[in-house]
Design an enzyme around this catalytic site. Structure first.
Site, mmCIF file in Angstrom:
data_model
loop_
_atom_site.group_PDB
_atom_site.id
_atom_site.type_symbol
_atom_site.label_atom_id
_atom_site.label_comp_id
_atom_site.label_asym_id
_atom_site.label_seq_id
_atom_site.Cartn_x
_atom_site.Cartn_y
_atom_site.Cartn_z
ATOM 1 N N LYS A 1 4.139 9.216 8.836
ATOM 2 C CA LYS A 1 3.895 8.681 10.176
ATOM 3 C C LYS A 1 4.868 9.241 11.230
ATOM 4 C CE LYS A 1 1.632 4.585 8.250
ATOM 5 N NZ LYS A 1 0.263 4.538 8.690
ATOM 6 N N ASP B 1 9.484 2.954 -0.237
ATOM 7 C CA ASP B 1 8.444 3.600 0.562
ATOM 8 C C ASP B 1 8.664 3.229 2.030
ATOM 9 O OD1 ASP B 1 6.196 4.537 1.802
ATOM 10 O OD2 ASP B 1 4.761 3.619 0.417
ATOM 11 N N TYR C 1 0.859 -1.183 0.000
ATOM 12 C CA TYR C 1 0.000 0.000 0.000
ATOM 13 C C TYR C 1 0.890 1.225 0.000
ATOM 14 C CZ TYR C 1 -3.508 3.414 1.567
ATOM 15 O OH TYR C 1 -4.344 4.496 1.666
HETATM 16 C C1 LIG Z 1 3.859 2.211 3.256
HETATM 17 C C2 LIG Z 1 2.822 3.286 3.199
HETATM 18 N N1 LIG Z 1 2.879 4.203 2.225
HETATM 19 C C3 LIG Z 1 1.989 5.203 2.140
HETATM 20 C C4 LIG Z 1 0.966 5.317 3.054
HETATM 21 C C5 LIG Z 1 -0.024 6.424 2.946
HETATM 22 O O1 LIG Z 1 0.170 7.346 3.989
HETATM 23 P P1 LIG Z 1 -1.020 8.305 4.440
HETATM 24 O O2 LIG Z 1 -2.049 7.465 5.094
HETATM 25 O O3 LIG Z 1 -0.350 9.287 5.357
HETATM 26 O O4 LIG Z 1 -1.533 8.980 3.203
HETATM 27 C C6 LIG Z 1 0.864 4.383 4.084
HETATM 28 C C7 LIG Z 1 -0.227 4.457 5.075
HETATM 29 O O5 LIG Z 1 -0.474 3.584 5.846
HETATM 30 C C8 LIG Z 1 1.822 3.346 4.163
HETATM 31 O O6 LIG Z 1 1.776 2.417 5.127
#
Ligand SMILES: Cc1ncc(COP(=O)(O)O)c(C=O)c1O
Length: 438
Positions: A275, A243, A148
């Site tokens: 986060k 990521d 994700y």
């Molecule tokens: C690995 C990863 N990338 C991107 C995101 C997206 O972040 P946000 O919820 O702050 O948009 C998340 C959210 O859980 C994530 O776990």
């Protein structure tokens, strides 16, 4: 221990929420659809504990899905935020806190020479993709099923997290055009990766991967898989985007990069964070090699912007959080995470519940399956109904877990012996509930 938990006030508020907010929540996984029941409204948090609107307290193993690495309302972070608030909320002009935060990020993750702050992980990954496309002049991107990367159109195909929780293949509202340049591959599958590059030579702008996938449960990269991603992508002139929204500054002071290292000569060209770098306020970032980041406006032709990007209050919160994330904190996190994982495994084994605990540093999840999980297809074989029973029994005994079998469990530096005792006391009944066949 709550056991006779009353949630009347939460129920009332959820009913009100459903009148004015789609599904009653501002982010789908909060709705408890995967586990059933009514979501709780939390009114306060201190350290490792959160308190709901009915006055029940819980040991928190969600930690706002990662950001609360120091625990709730950490005194020094609170002080930094209060001081920033007293100076003003937002100026729409450069401020010092954002520079200090950017410096802290670059100092911790060596390949990040230049970094731009945004307000959510979704923005960070979406913008990193745009930079990769602008830098390479190519359109296609490769992502892995079960990873994700937020909810931007191009990245929703076979995403984990809420998409997995709700068993959706993607999302309505995403056009074929927007998703058409996304190639989705099974994770940990070297042949599929090689085949994708062989089928599209010179067309792929970037491979984006979670540093350690943690949105289909925690699925660490198989030995050599990250090296293969870098080598294959770089040989073709494509970039690699790591990521680290989930792992960044959580699993070590330099995130997963700090644990895995650059794997020889090859490493990612771009990194995304979120986060923990906001400490609970909306901050995320993307950064990497200065040469690549130089394509961004105003220096270069790739446009990206944000009214609240680098907001001084949010940046102060993130900076104070990172500054308090010392080596000692990571040692504590590793200890607590291991202890909780061991307790859960013991209880589930004693109750005869098939499960696999998989971890990446202090990040872990428990799959209700009877074999190791290497990819999304395997993750989806787990017994989500057993997890739902386990989840509710833990909640009834005062422990708040993620309301989905596909999410990681998060610990904080505030989790202590008392938290461990409360978790240990809750586990046997929860494991029995998971074992029960309805
Ligand atoms: C690995 C990863 N990338 C991107 C995101 C997206 O972040 P946000 O919820 O702050 O948009 C998340 C959210 O859980 C994530 O776990």
């Amino acid at each position: 221990m709550n056991i006779h938990r009353d949630d009347e006030i939460s129920r009332t508020w959820f009913a009100r929420a459903q009148e004015v907010i789609p599904g009653g929540v501002n982010s789908p996984v909060r709705a408890f659809h995967a586990v059933g029941g009514t979501p709780l409204f939390f009114v306060s948090g201190r350290g490792a504990e959160v308190v709901d609107a009915d006055g029940n307290s819980y040991v928190d193993l969600v930690c706002s899905w990662g950001p609360m690495i120091l625990g709730h309302s950490h005194p020094e972070v609170r002080e930094a935020v209060e001081a920033a608030v007293a100076r003003g909320f937002s100026f729409g002009a450069p401020s010092m806190a954002e520079v200090l935060l950017a410096e802290e990020i670059c100092a911790r993750v060596e390949p990040v020479e230049s970094v731009r702050l945004v307000s959510s992980g979704t923005e960070a990954t979406m913008s990193a993709i745009r930079v990769a496309r602008g830098f390479t002049g190519r359109n296609k991107i490769v992502k892995f099923a079960g990873c994700y990367h937020g909810h931007s159109d191009a990245l929703l195909a076979e995403a984990g997290s809420g998409i997995a929780t709700f068993a959706l293949p993607g999302s309505a509202g995403v056009t074929a055009g927007a998703a058409g340049d996304t190639i989705v591959l099974p994770y940990n599958d070297p042949d599929a990766l090689r085949a994708a590059f062989a089928a599209h030579p010179g067309e792929i702008a970037a491979v984006i991967t979670e540093a350690v996938p943690a949105n289909m449960g925690v699925v660490p990269p198989a030995a050599g898989f990250d090296t293969l991603i870098s080598a294959t992508a770089h040989a073709d002139g494509a970039l690699v985007i790591s990521d680290e929204v989930m792992t960044g500054f959580r699993v070590s002071r330099s995130g997963w990069y700090g644990i895995a290292g650059p794997e020889g000569q090859d490493t990612a060209d771009l990194f995304t964070f979120g986060k923990v770098i906001g400490g609970g306020l909306p901050v995320a970032a993307f950064g990497g090699r200065a040469e690549v980041m130089a394509v961004l406006a105003p220096a270069g032709p790739v446009y990206q912007a944000g009214t609240l990007s680098g907001n001084p209050v949010a940046s102060a919160c993130g900076l104070a959080t990172l500054q308090n994330c010392t080596e000692a904190v990571y040692t504590d996190l590793n200890h607590v995470s291991r202890a909780i994982g061991d307790l859960a495994t013991e209880a589930l084994s004693a109750a005869g519940v098939p499960h696999r605990l998989q971890r990446a540093g202090n990040l872990f999840s428990i799959f209700f399956v009877d074999s190791d999980v290497r990819d999304y297809d395997q993750a989806r074989t787990q017994d989500t109904a057993a997890y739902a029973r386990f989840f509710h029994a833990m909640l009834d005994h005062g422990v708040s877990l993620p309301p989905s079998a596909y999410e990681a469990w998060f610990v904080s530096a505030a989790h202590d012996e008392d938290s461990l005792e409360r978790i240990a006391a809750a586990l046997p009944a929860a494991a029995e509930a998971a074992a029960r066949v309805d």
